[in-house]
Design a protein around this motif. Structure first.
Motif, PDB file in Angstrom:
ATOM      1  N   SER A   1      26.747 -11.602  56.055  1.00 13.07           N
ATOM      2  CA  SER A   1      27.167 -12.870  55.765  1.00 13.07           C
ATOM      3  C   SER A   1      28.077 -13.613  56.894  1.00 13.07           C
ATOM      4  N   ASN A   2      27.978 -15.007  56.859  1.00 17.22           N
ATOM      5  CA  ASN A   2      28.728 -15.711  57.612  1.00 17.22           C
ATOM      6  C   ASN A   2      29.625 -16.554  56.706  1.00 17.22           C
ATOM      7  N   ILE A   3      31.092 -16.456  57.115  1.00 17.72           N
ATOM      8  CA  ILE A   3      31.819 -17.370  56.302  1.00 17.72           C
ATOM      9  C   ILE A   3      32.514 -18.498  57.131  1.00 17.72           C
ATOM     10  N   GLY A   4      32.024 -19.630  56.898  1.00 19.05           N
ATOM     11  CA  GLY A   4      32.447 -20.816  57.605  1.00 19.05           C
ATOM     12  C   GLY A   4      34.070 -21.010  57.906  1.00 19.05           C
ATOM     13  N   ALA A   5      34.393 -21.706  58.870  1.00 20.07           N
ATOM     14  CA  ALA A   5      35.747 -21.945  59.242  1.00 20.07           C
ATOM     15  C   ALA A   5      36.493 -22.668  58.050  1.00 20.07           C
ATOM     16  N   GLY A   6      37.798 -22.154  57.677  1.00 23.59           N
ATOM     17  CA  GLY A   6      38.680 -22.758  56.688  1.00 23.59           C
ATOM     18  C   GLY A   6      38.238 -22.254  55.103  1.00 23.59           C
ATOM     19  N   THR A   7      37.201 -21.443  55.022  1.00 21.61           N
ATOM     20  CA  THR A   7      36.975 -21.141  53.647  1.00 21.61           C
ATOM     21  C   THR A   7      38.114 -20.306  53.009  1.00 21.61           C
ATOM     22  N   ILE A   8      38.029 -20.578  51.744  1.00 20.67           N
ATOM     23  CA  ILE A   8      39.334 -20.089  51.138  1.00 20.67           C
ATOM     24  C   ILE A   8      38.424 -19.164  49.731  1.00 20.67           C
ATOM     25  N   THR A   9      38.745 -18.156  49.275  1.00 19.05           N
ATOM     26  CA  THR A   9      38.719 -17.715  48.134  1.00 19.05           C
ATOM     27  C   THR A   9      39.906 -17.825  47.219  1.00 19.05           C
ATOM     28  N   CYS A  10      39.764 -18.720  46.233  1.00 20.29           N
ATOM     29  CA  CYS A  10      40.802 -19.310  45.316  1.00 20.29           C
ATOM     30  C   CYS A  10      41.046 -18.168  44.136  1.00 20.29           C
ATOM     31  N   ASN A  11      41.723 -17.107  44.649  1.00 20.43           N
ATOM     32  CA  ASN A  11      41.502 -15.980  43.622  1.00 20.43           C
ATOM     33  C   ASN A  11      42.668 -16.026  42.699  1.00 20.43           C
ATOM     34  N   TYR A  12      43.574 -16.854  42.723  1.00 19.95           N
ATOM     35  CA  TYR A  12      44.821 -16.910  41.856  1.00 19.95           C
ATOM     36  C   TYR A  12      44.814 -18.087  41.050  1.00 19.95           C
ATOM     37  N   ASP A  13      44.855 -18.205  39.816  1.00 20.72           N
ATOM     38  CA  ASP A  13      45.071 -19.222  38.889  1.00 20.72           C
ATOM     39  C   ASP A  13      46.183 -19.723  38.483  1.00 20.72           C
TER      40      ASP A  13
ATOM     41  N   SER B   1      31.489 -24.466  56.276  1.00 18.98           N
ATOM     42  CA  SER B   1      33.191 -24.435  56.566  1.00 18.98           C
ATOM     43  C   SER B   1      33.880 -25.368  55.460  1.00 18.98           C
ATOM     44  N   ASN B   2      35.050 -24.733  55.209  1.00 19.71           N
ATOM     45  CA  ASN B   2      35.864 -25.347  54.274  1.00 19.71           C
ATOM     46  C   ASN B   2      35.492 -25.552  52.882  1.00 19.71           C
ATOM     47  N   THR B   3      34.846 -24.201  52.574  1.00 18.05           N
ATOM     48  CA  THR B   3      34.151 -23.942  51.039  1.00 18.05           C
ATOM     49  C   THR B   3      35.631 -23.553  50.312  1.00 18.05           C
TER      50      THR B   3
ATOM     51  N   SER C   1      29.495 -27.595  53.449  1.00 12.80           N
ATOM     52  CA  SER C   1      30.713 -27.471  54.123  1.00 12.80           C
ATOM     53  C   SER C   1      31.456 -28.621  53.326  1.00 12.80           C
ATOM     54  N   GLY C   2      32.793 -28.118  52.885  1.00 12.25           N
ATOM     55  CA  GLY C   2      33.672 -28.741  52.135  1.00 12.25           C
ATOM     56  C   GLY C   2      33.171 -28.772  50.442  1.00 12.25           C
ATOM     57  N   SER C   3      32.659 -27.796  50.317  1.00 10.04           N
ATOM     58  CA  SER C   3      32.142 -27.580  48.663  1.00 10.04           C
ATOM     59  C   SER C   3      33.377 -26.901  48.076  1.00 10.04           C
ATOM     60  N   VAL C   4      33.494 -27.218  46.646  1.00  8.55           N
ATOM     61  CA  VAL C   4      34.346 -26.655  45.874  1.00  8.55           C
ATOM     62  C   VAL C   4      33.322 -25.955  44.808  1.00  8.55           C
TER      63      VAL C   4
END
Ligand code: UD1
Ligand code: CA
Length: 451
Positions: A358-370, A387-389, A405-408
């Protein structure tokens, strides 16, 4: 030979000027006590007893983390090394094996040295570890005749002739446990320090016809730590040894002096480690992996052929599969990165699984903490994350899915699907040019007024 380990760790360590008990100060990320216990553990002891005093609760916790079987006894008043060892007597009342005494503030005794002491026990009742001191200073002196050790004289009690002896006492002693405690019960505090000296047991034993000898080791092993300056010297000595070991084992370090090791760092053959890499505790890097400059790794496993950095941070629980790529300014925590998967730029991947290739684009963040709990992100195989997902966990992306890219991304994405979650683009023809004109004419009016 059956052995019980007794580690002395009751001293305050006044010269450290610290609220932390001396033996808990770290070398290469592990308390010096843990280094001493690890050395003793190579003899596979039946009992592990730590004598604590100052900061006993913290010492107990550290001792148990190092060895769950460890038992901690308390020496309430530091009346001397013999009194300290005596605190272990009730736990070894019925013990028929040997007792090995180590100091918690002397972390570098090598396994081979302890094995040599054990071999010497075949011919002698008591074996004391000595060393030729470059500067004997305040060490106890070993008074020998041939391979017999007659007695140990503490510096404060030594005659000038005894002070001239350069063979010094490391403090490490091996003797049958029963004999040790029997001799200790005869030790008095009638000496220059008013302390119960463990060292007195040698003369007491000799007087009763038991034999004693000195095994020796290099002075670097017996280094004790009493101050921050000595702690710093110990750290650098440890680092030097780890670097030399790594080079010897077939690891390339392009600038060895800039690489900082953890106490248990394991680097496989043909690893390449570039300058300024820091290994915290618990890192294993397998054969042929490449750790690029300025990366920081801790509690992680890097499989063969993986490439990390430059400027990457791998935190505890990171597992990189073969040929994975972690690039610059990427932080990974508690995550499995699959075979040949890539996270190459500016990302945070935490509490996650990333499938193979798999390829994880630049700026991707797993928002793991609520703000309250942590949640997991699962990414399948051959996924392309734009990128930036933002992957708002808990969330799952199926195999071969894609995100724009840029998706939430807040909902699961099915295998093979494309998810786009961002405001739609609008285009206003000619509008940019108009806007530029307005802005420029406003700016020129402002500068005329200013003149
Ligand atoms: C001791 C030895 C000395 C040796 C030197 C090596 C004695 C009498 N002297 O001297 O021959 O050359 O170590 O470094 O043994 N400790 C306790 N409780 C006590 C006293 C000490 O737990 O009541 C611990 C200390 O925390 C330390 C170790 O035992 O880890 C050694 O004690 P320390 O006071 O440093 O002994 P030295 O005077 O250096
Ligand atoms: Ca000392």
């Amino acid at each position: 030979m059956a052995t019980a380990l007794i580690v002395l760790a009751a001293g305050r360590g006044t010269r450290m000027k610290s609220d932390l008990p001396k033996v808990l100060h770290p070398i290469a990320g592990a308390p010096m006590l843990a280094h001493a216990m690890a050395a003793g553990a190579t003899l596979d002891p039946d009992h592990v007893i730590v004598v604590a005093g100052h900061g006993a609760e913290a010492v107990r916790k550290a001792a148990l983390e190092c060895d769950a079987r460890a038992r901690v006894v308390i020496q309430n008043e530091q009346l001397g090394t013999a009194n300290a060892v005596d605190q272990a007597a009730p736990l070894l009342a019925d013990y028929d094996g040997d007792a090995l005494v180590l100091y918690g503030d002397t972390p570098f005794i090598q396994p081979e040295t302890l094995e040599r002491m054990q071999s010497a026990r075949a011919d002698h009742d008591i074996v004391v570890l000595g060393f030729e001191a470059a500067d004997p200073g305040r060490y106890g002196r070993l008074v020998t005749e041939g391979d017999t050790l007659d007695r140990i004289v503490e510096f404060k009690d030594a005659t000038p002739a005894e002070s001239a002896i350069s063979l010094c006492n490391s403090g490490v002693i091996l003797a049958p446990a029963r004999l040790l405690f029997e001799l200790i019960s005869q030790v008095t505090n009638d000496n220059a320090s008013g302390e119960y000296y463990l060292t007195d047991i040698v003369a007491l034993a000799r007087a009763r016809g038991f034999s004693a000898t000195a095994a020796t080791c290099d002075e670097t092993e017996t280094m004790g730590i009493n101050s921050r300056a000595e702690l710093a010297i110990a750290e650098s000595a440890f680092q030097a040894r780890k670097r030399a070991e790594a080079l010897e084992n077939g690891v390339t370090l392009t600038a060895p002096d800039t690489v900082q090791f953890g106490h248990d760092t394991y680097l496989g053959r043909d690893c390449l480690v570039e300058p300024y890499v820091v290994f915290g505790p618990g890192v294993t890097v397998e054969t042929g992996a490449h750790i690029r400059a300025f990366s920081h790794l801790e509690g992680c496993h890097v499989a063969r052929g993986a490439v990390v950095g430059p400027y990457a941070r791998l935190r505890p629980g990171t597992e990189l599969s073969e040929d994975a790529r972690i690039g610059n300014f990427v932080e990974v925590k508690n995550a499995l990165i699959g075979e040949a998967a890539k996270v190459n730029h500016l990302s945070y991947i935490g509490d996650a699984q990333v499938g193979e290739a798999s390829n994880i684009g630049a700026g991707t963040i797993t928002c793991n903490y609520d703000g309250v709990g942590k949640h997991e992100t699962i990414i399948g195989a051959r996924v392309f994350v734009g990128s930036n997902t933002m992957l708002v966990a808990p969330v799952t992306l199926g195999d071969e899915a894609m995100t724009g890219s840029g998706s939430v991304i807040t909902r699961d994405v099915a295998a093979g699907a494309l998810a786009i979650a961002r405001a739609e683009q609008v285009e206003k023809p000619g509008m940019a040019r108009k806007l530029f004109e307005t802005l420029r004419s406003k700016a020129s009016r402002r500068s005329k007024v200013a003149e």
